[in-house]
Design a protein around this motif. Structure first.
Motif, PDB file in Angstrom:
ATOM      1  N   SER A   1       6.702   0.382  -0.213  1.00 24.17           N
ATOM      2  CA  SER A   1       5.361   0.539  -0.438  1.00 24.17           C
ATOM      3  C   SER A   1       4.991   0.923  -1.753  1.00 24.17           C
ATOM      4  CB  SER A   1       5.397   2.169   0.370  1.00 24.17           C
ATOM      5  OG  SER A   1       6.409   2.887  -0.348  1.00 24.17           O
ATOM      6  N   THR A   2       4.240   1.199  -2.289  1.00 20.93           N
ATOM      7  CA  THR A   2       3.551   1.407  -3.794  1.00 20.93           C
ATOM      8  C   THR A   2       2.815   2.992  -3.645  1.00 20.93           C
ATOM      9  OG1 THR A   2       3.495   0.577  -5.373  1.00 20.93           O
ATOM     10  CG2 THR A   2       1.567  -0.044  -3.800  1.00 20.93           C
ATOM     11  N   GLY A   3       2.693   3.528  -5.404  1.00 19.00           N
ATOM     12  CA  GLY A   3       2.514   4.681  -5.133  1.00 19.00           C
ATOM     13  C   GLY A   3       2.110   4.406  -6.718  1.00 19.00           C
TER      14      GLY A   3
ATOM     15  N   ASP B   1       4.162   5.941  -8.881  1.00 21.14           N
ATOM     16  CA  ASP B   1       5.882   6.138  -9.006  1.00 21.14           C
ATOM     17  C   ASP B   1       5.981   5.002  -9.080  1.00 21.14           C
ATOM     18  OD1 ASP B   1       6.152   8.892 -10.037  1.00 21.14           O
ATOM     19  OD2 ASP B   1       6.432   9.540  -8.458  1.00 21.14           O
TER      20      ASP B   1
ATOM     21  N   THR C   1       0.628  -1.152   0.317  1.00 20.83           N
ATOM     22  CA  THR C   1       0.163  -0.066   0.088  1.00 20.83           C
ATOM     23  C   THR C   1       1.215   1.352  -0.007  1.00 20.83           C
ATOM     24  OG1 THR C   1      -0.172   0.217   2.264  1.00 20.83           O
ATOM     25  CG2 THR C   1      -1.911  -0.972   1.345  1.00 20.83           C
ATOM     26  N   GLU C   2       0.133   2.353   0.100  1.00 23.02           N
ATOM     27  CA  GLU C   2       1.271   3.750   0.728  1.00 23.02           C
ATOM     28  C   GLU C   2       1.796   3.554   1.553  1.00 23.02           C
ATOM     29  OE1 GLU C   2      -1.870   6.802  -0.651  1.00 23.02           O
ATOM     30  OE2 GLU C   2      -1.558   6.256  -2.946  1.00 23.02           O
ATOM     31  N   THR C   3       1.429   3.122   2.599  1.00 24.95           N
ATOM     32  CA  THR C   3       2.251   3.637   3.681  1.00 24.95           C
ATOM     33  C   THR C   3       3.011   2.456   3.669  1.00 24.95           C
ATOM     34  OG1 THR C   3      -0.408   3.434   4.610  1.00 24.95           O
ATOM     35  CG2 THR C   3       1.831   2.567   6.415  1.00 24.95           C
TER      36      THR C   3
END
Length: 290
Positions: free
Chosen positions: A75-77, A79, A61-63
């Motif tokens: 984490s991932t987002g 980008d 996740t973004e966290t």
């Protein structure tokens, strides 16, 4: 006269014996080829960094989050996947040591990157629109305790000749996955038609491992009884110029989800549920037997 008749009878007997010996030799060769193929199949499965070595399936996740079986905070987002390694932590990516913050960038669907950590490999991949981390440790008990996969005895009668019917355009086909709520989309180039005991059957085909080859996911009447309930897969060599294909169901194999819940394997499309009992290929793994 009787001697001539006796000799003629012996000639016929010898011809029958020679024919039987030829048939036995062909069966023995078929079985030996299958056994060699199955040993290679199991070697790939039980490779030190194969699916049996997976210790967890982490959905990013973004966290940023740390895991016990991999270094760094992940984490991932928009980008793509990022890992931040603490002091003293290191990954080897494409032969280059990586420390501190490392951005993997966007990863294509069904693609991935393997990062080396000691004797382990940290798989960073994208499945069903989600970025994941799957550490693979050679000492994982599922791998070290692996004792092979039971299978039906190879039978030449389950080598079936069929016909490949190509679609005008590949058809995007959405299928479920072994992970609840996850879906996969494959471009189906065509269908394979064949007969078993006078019954006409058809399977939607997906691209195979090699260019031009096909892959068919299916279930049948043995699924959930003697074979794994969710799916099996058969690799089909490139069709001939006239569309002729050979389906050797003796080489129908389990997908990784048959052995571990940490796989995201696709399920067969609805039309690939065969109404016959395909008593050939791999059976339910020992790890799933009650």
């Amino acid at each position: 006269m009787s001697a001539i008749l006796f000799a003629d009878g012996c000639d016929g007997l010898y011809r029958n014996m020679a024919s039987q010996e030829t048939q036995v030799a062909e069966v023995d060769s078929f079985t030996a080829d299958w056994q060699q193929w199955h040993r290679q199949q199991e070697a790939r499965l039980s490779d030190r960094h194969g699916f049996l070595a997976i210790t967890n399936l982490h959905w990013l996740t973004e966290t940023p989050e740390r895991f016990t079986d991999a270094p760094g905070a992940w984490s991932t987002g928009v980008d793509g996947v990022v890992v931040v390694l603490d002091e003293g932590e290191e990954l080897i990516i494409d032969g280059t040591p990586v420390r501190g913050r490392y951005a993997f960038g966007p990863i294509a669907e069904r693609d991935g990157v393997n990062a080396v950590w000691g004797d382990a490999v940290i798989e960073v991949a994208r499945r069903g629109g989600n970025d994941i981390v799957r550490p693979r440790h050679p000492k994982n008990e599922l791998r070290t305790a692996f004792r092979g996969t039971p299978a039906f005895a190879p039978d030449p009668n389950w080598v079936v000749t069929g016909r490949y019917v190509r679609f005008e355009q590949p058809r995007p086909t959405t299928v479920g996955a072994s992970v609840e709520g996850l879906e996969h989309v494959y471009d189906a180039p065509g269908q394979v038609e064949f007969d078993v005991d006078g019954q006409s059957l058809r399977l939607t085909a997906f691209p195979g491992r090699n260019p031009g080859d096909l892959s068919v996911l299916f279930t049948d009447s043995t699924s959930g009884v003697t074979t794994y309930a969710a799916n099996r897969v058969l690799q089909v060599p490139t069709p001939a110029a006239d569309g002729t294909v050979v389906l050797d169901f003796n080489r129908a194999v389990n997908l990784p989800c048959a052995y571990t819940d940490l796989a995201t394997c696709p399920l067969p499309p609805a039309e690939n549920r065969l109404p016959i009992a395909v008593e050939a290929g791999e059976k339910i793994p020992y790890e799933r037997q009650k």
